[in-house]
Write an enzyme that holds these catalytic residues in place. Structure first.
Site, PDB file in Angstrom:
ATOM      1  N   GLU A 232       0.885  -1.173   0.000  1.00  0.00           N
ATOM      2  CA  GLU A 232       0.000   0.000   0.000  1.00  0.00           C
ATOM      3  C   GLU A 232       0.915   1.213   0.000  1.00  0.00           C
ATOM      4  O   GLU A 232       1.470   1.573   1.032  1.00  0.00           O
ATOM      5  CB  GLU A 232      -0.892   0.005   1.249  1.00  0.00           C
ATOM      6  CG  GLU A 232      -1.821  -1.181   1.370  1.00  0.00           C
ATOM      7  CD  GLU A 232      -2.954  -1.156   0.362  1.00  0.00           C
ATOM      8  OE1 GLU A 232      -3.097  -0.161  -0.376  1.00  0.00           O
ATOM      9  OE2 GLU A 232      -3.685  -2.154   0.305  1.00  0.00           O
ATOM     10  N   CYS A 266      -2.403   8.886   2.644  1.00  0.00           N
ATOM     11  CA  CYS A 266      -2.169   8.427   1.272  1.00  0.00           C
ATOM     12  C   CYS A 266      -3.350   8.796   0.382  1.00  0.00           C
ATOM     13  O   CYS A 266      -3.172   9.070  -0.796  1.00  0.00           O
ATOM     14  CB  CYS A 266      -1.917   6.926   1.265  1.00  0.00           C
ATOM     15  SG  CYS A 266      -3.149   6.000   2.196  1.00  0.00           S
TER      16      CYS A 266
HETATM   17  P1  NAP Z   1       8.394   5.124   4.588  1.00  0.00           P
HETATM   18  O1  NAP Z   1       9.589   5.958   4.799  1.00  0.00           O
HETATM   19  O2  NAP Z   1       8.350   4.208   3.434  1.00  0.00           O
HETATM   20  O3  NAP Z   1       8.193   4.303   5.947  1.00  0.00           O
HETATM   21  C1  NAP Z   1       7.182   3.339   6.082  1.00  0.00           C
HETATM   22  C2  NAP Z   1       7.741   2.148   6.836  1.00  0.00           C
HETATM   23  O4  NAP Z   1       8.726   1.490   6.023  1.00  0.00           O
HETATM   24  C3  NAP Z   1       8.466   2.506   8.125  1.00  0.00           C
HETATM   25  O5  NAP Z   1       8.265   1.485   9.076  1.00  0.00           O
HETATM   26  C4  NAP Z   1       9.926   2.553   7.703  1.00  0.00           C
HETATM   27  O6  NAP Z   1      10.816   2.350   8.773  1.00  0.00           O
HETATM   28  C5  NAP Z   1       9.964   1.417   6.722  1.00  0.00           C
HETATM   29  N1  NAP Z   1      11.000   1.500   5.704  1.00  0.00           N
HETATM   30  C6  NAP Z   1      11.464   2.593   5.077  1.00  0.00           C
HETATM   31  N2  NAP Z   1      12.383   2.249   4.152  1.00  0.00           N
HETATM   32  C7  NAP Z   1      12.489   0.910   4.190  1.00  0.00           C
HETATM   33  C8  NAP Z   1      13.285  -0.053   3.483  1.00  0.00           C
HETATM   34  N3  NAP Z   1      14.119   0.307   2.520  1.00  0.00           N
HETATM   35  N4  NAP Z   1      13.137  -1.357   3.795  1.00  0.00           N
HETATM   36  C9  NAP Z   1      12.277  -1.740   4.758  1.00  0.00           C
HETATM   37  N5  NAP Z   1      11.517  -0.885   5.461  1.00  0.00           N
HETATM   38  C10 NAP Z   1      11.608   0.422   5.179  1.00  0.00           C
HETATM   39  O7  NAP Z   1       7.075   5.956   4.470  1.00  0.00           O
HETATM   40  P2  NAP Z   1       6.740   7.321   5.168  1.00  0.00           P
HETATM   41  O8  NAP Z   1       7.370   8.406   4.407  1.00  0.00           O
HETATM   42  O9  NAP Z   1       7.002   7.245   6.613  1.00  0.00           O
HETATM   43  O10 NAP Z   1       5.154   7.314   4.965  1.00  0.00           O
HETATM   44  C11 NAP Z   1       4.534   8.070   4.014  1.00  0.00           C
HETATM   45  C12 NAP Z   1       4.241   7.288   2.743  1.00  0.00           C
HETATM   46  O11 NAP Z   1       3.373   6.202   3.035  1.00  0.00           O
HETATM   47  C13 NAP Z   1       3.512   8.151   1.756  1.00  0.00           C
HETATM   48  O12 NAP Z   1       3.993   7.908   0.471  1.00  0.00           O
HETATM   49  C14 NAP Z   1       2.085   7.679   1.875  1.00  0.00           C
HETATM   50  O13 NAP Z   1       1.290   7.942   0.756  1.00  0.00           O
HETATM   51  C15 NAP Z   1       2.285   6.228   2.137  1.00  0.00           C
HETATM   52  N6  NAP Z   1       1.102   5.623   2.735  1.00  0.00           N
HETATM   53  C16 NAP Z   1       0.354   4.772   1.988  1.00  0.00           C
HETATM   54  C17 NAP Z   1      -0.807   4.236   2.510  1.00  0.00           C
HETATM   55  C18 NAP Z   1      -1.665   3.297   1.706  1.00  0.00           C
HETATM   56  O14 NAP Z   1      -2.511   2.634   2.272  1.00  0.00           O
HETATM   57  N7  NAP Z   1      -1.498   3.205   0.393  1.00  0.00           N
HETATM   58  C19 NAP Z   1      -1.186   4.545   3.801  1.00  0.00           C
HETATM   59  C20 NAP Z   1      -0.396   5.421   4.534  1.00  0.00           C
HETATM   60  C21 NAP Z   1       0.754   5.950   3.987  1.00  0.00           C
HETATM   61  P3  NAP Z   1      11.597   3.617   9.463  1.00  0.00           P
HETATM   62  O15 NAP Z   1      10.564   4.479  10.070  1.00  0.00           O
HETATM   63  O16 NAP Z   1      12.463   2.958  10.467  1.00  0.00           O
HETATM   64  O17 NAP Z   1      12.347   4.282   8.348  1.00  0.00           O
END
Ligand code: NAP
Length: 458
Positions: A232, A266
């Site tokens: 997602e 999102c």
């Molecule tokens: P993010 O940086 O991707 O972080 C999300 C999760 O992934 C965190 O637990 C993070 O851990 C982990 N993570 C990051 N890089 C990783 C990697 N290379 N390998 C494994 N795990 C990894 O996302 P964000 O910036 O916090 O959140 C915002 C994004 O999420 C936006 O793009 C938003 O649209 C999207 N989102 C989508 C939905 C949906 O349902 N489609 C819902 C909510 C949010 P750390 O915190 O330790 O880095």
């Protein structure tokens, strides 16, 4: 990134947490695996009883949970409390419907496959890893965990590093409700430690909600291990306004949809595509309403928009706006981060955004709206689909022909007509294109983490 609670309204580090040691991570994987073997011997009714008990706890503790959410990621207390209650509601939904969703089906005519009897049944997969974001720190986890546990799987949560208290609350919630110890465990680990967990042979599948780069990285590891994956990811949802629209309703929904969760959802509407006939009036009214929102302390009941969750989130957003303005976009309202403590950013409306600007293609994760002028319905549809994302979408129109055009033509996992995108336990949730793979919620969401087993009897 440190595993810590940093209050976004003040910028102060309130609590830091040590990451789990490799030995502790191994112990938690082992306990999740043992719990899976225990859960396979339980029936839906037993699991539903535990799920209801956990939902009751969450509901009873909604005020404390809301205060924790607000402290860790900055949404307003009212929205944080609503998140806790929505989560409890989804837990009850799956407690009440899991058996029906996983009922399988029997072939009416088994002789067609040379059998005396043939049917399909759903069975749990095993230990599922969930990598989750901070923006709905309880809801994002529950909407995966409630169906996964009701199906008989167990779960390991790697939560975002800036919401450790939410991770620790969830670590205990299901066990307090009655699930065996290990059925749901949080891992306090950095993103870099996800790979080893995912490659562990006891972990059979992964779901990630978060950014596109994180999704691509986790999916490539899952692919190399041939493990099931649900993603997602981000969105840049279009919100189309046609001349026949109820403009009062459209403006109110546009404001709510762009600023809910301090603009960090999102499925927030992010691109507003407005027919030329109503464009100028929409821009004037939308800008006025966005500018009138009360921005400030998220614990204050009068606040409508709190701070962004992280310092980097605010600087990323400010860079997108600055790039657009430098290349000719006009900020009708907002557009400049305030001085002072906390990671606040004002509700902002930009016009004149073009493909040469980063904002045209990238997701604005904060209260920044880009408004585009469309010449006609087909032009609006073209602009709406001119994105690599495909999460949700909305169209405002009273014209049945326009409605049919957009419902069929919008490249997205959902279309909301005369409303704003919201997730409901009853409706599948997920995206197409770079917004993800698979579905959460509804019957489809619980089936994602099941083995669909065909049974054939001579
Ligand atoms: P993010 O940086 O991707 O972080 C999300 C999760 O992934 C965190 O637990 C993070 O851990 C982990 N993570 C990051 N890089 C990783 C990697 N290379 N390998 C494994 N795990 C990894 O996302 P964000 O910036 O916090 O959140 C915002 C994004 O999420 C936006 O793009 C938003 O649209 C999207 N989102 C989508 C939905 C949906 O349902 N489609 C819902 C909510 C949010 P750390 O915190 O330790 O880095």
């Amino acid at each position: 990134m440190p595993i810590a609670t940093l209050n976004p309204a003040t910028g102060v580090v309130e609590r830091e947490f040590a990451a789990h040691s490799p030995e502790e991570v191994q112990a938690r994987i082992a306990s999740a695996h043992r719990a899976y073997l225990d859960l396979t011997a339980t029936d839906f009714e037993t699991r539903a009883g535990w799920m209801h008990a956990a939902a009751d706890l969450l509901e009873a503790e909604a005020d404390e949970v809301a205060a924790m959410i607000t402290r860790e990621m900055g949404k307003t207390l009212a929205q944080a409390r609503a998140e806790a209650l929505k989560s409890a509601n989804a837990m009850r939904f799956y407690a009440d419907h899991a058996a029906e969703f996983l009922d399988g089906r029997t072939l009416d005519d088994p002789s067609a496959v040379n059998a005396s009897e043939a049917y399909v049944r759903f069975q749990p997969l095993g230990v599922v890893l969930a990598v989750m974001p901070w923006n709905y720190p309880i809801w994002q986890v529950i909407r995966f965990a409630a169906p996964a546990l009701m199906a008989g799987n167990t779960a390991l949560l790697k939560h975002a590093s800036n919401v450790p208290q939410a991770a620790l609350y969830l670590d205990e919630l299901f066990h307090r409700g009655g699930f065996p110890e290990g059925a749901f465990r949080s891992l306090l680990i950095p993103a870099a430690a996800v790979e080893d967990v995912l490659r562990d042979r006891r972990v059979v599948a992964v779901t990630l909600t978060g950014s596109e780069p994180a999704g691509r990285s986790v999916a490539s590891i899952a692919g190399s291990e041939v493990k099931h994956v649900v993603l997602e990811l981000g969105g840049s949802d279009p919100f189309v306004v046609m001349p026949s629209a109820d403009l009062d309703g459209a403006v109110a929904a546009a404001v709510a949809s762009r600023t809910a969760n301090n603009g960090q959802a999102c499925i927030n509407a992010k691109r507003f595509i407005v027919h030329a006939e109503v464009h100028d009036e929409f821009v004037a009214r939308f800008s006025e309403a966005m500018g009138a929102l009360v921005v400030g302390d998220p614990t204050d009941a009068s606040t409508q928009v709190g701070p962004l969750a992280t310092a980097s989130g605010r600087s990323d957003l400010a860079e997108l706006v600055d790039d657009a303005v430098a290349k000719g976009a006009v900020a009708r309202v907002g557009g400049m981060a305030p001085e002072g403590p906390g990671w606040f950013y004002p509700p902002t409306v930009l016009t004149g955004v073009g493909p040469e600007m980063r904002l045209y293609a990238e997701e604005a994760f904060g209260p920044v709206a880009a408004v585009y002028r469309a010449e006609d319905a087909h032009d609006a549809l073209r602009i709406a689909n001119d994105t690599t994302f495909g999460l949700s979408s909305a169209v405002w129109t009273q014209d049945p022909a326009d409605e049919a055009l957009f419902v069929a033509g919008l490249q997205a996992g959902a279309v909301f007509v005369n409303g704003m995108s919201i997730s409901y336990p009853e409706l599948p949730f997920g995206g197409v294109k770079d917004s993800g793979v698979g579905r959460e919620l509804s019957a489809e969401g619980i089936r994602e983490f099941c083995n669909l087993k065909s049974v054939w009897k001579a």
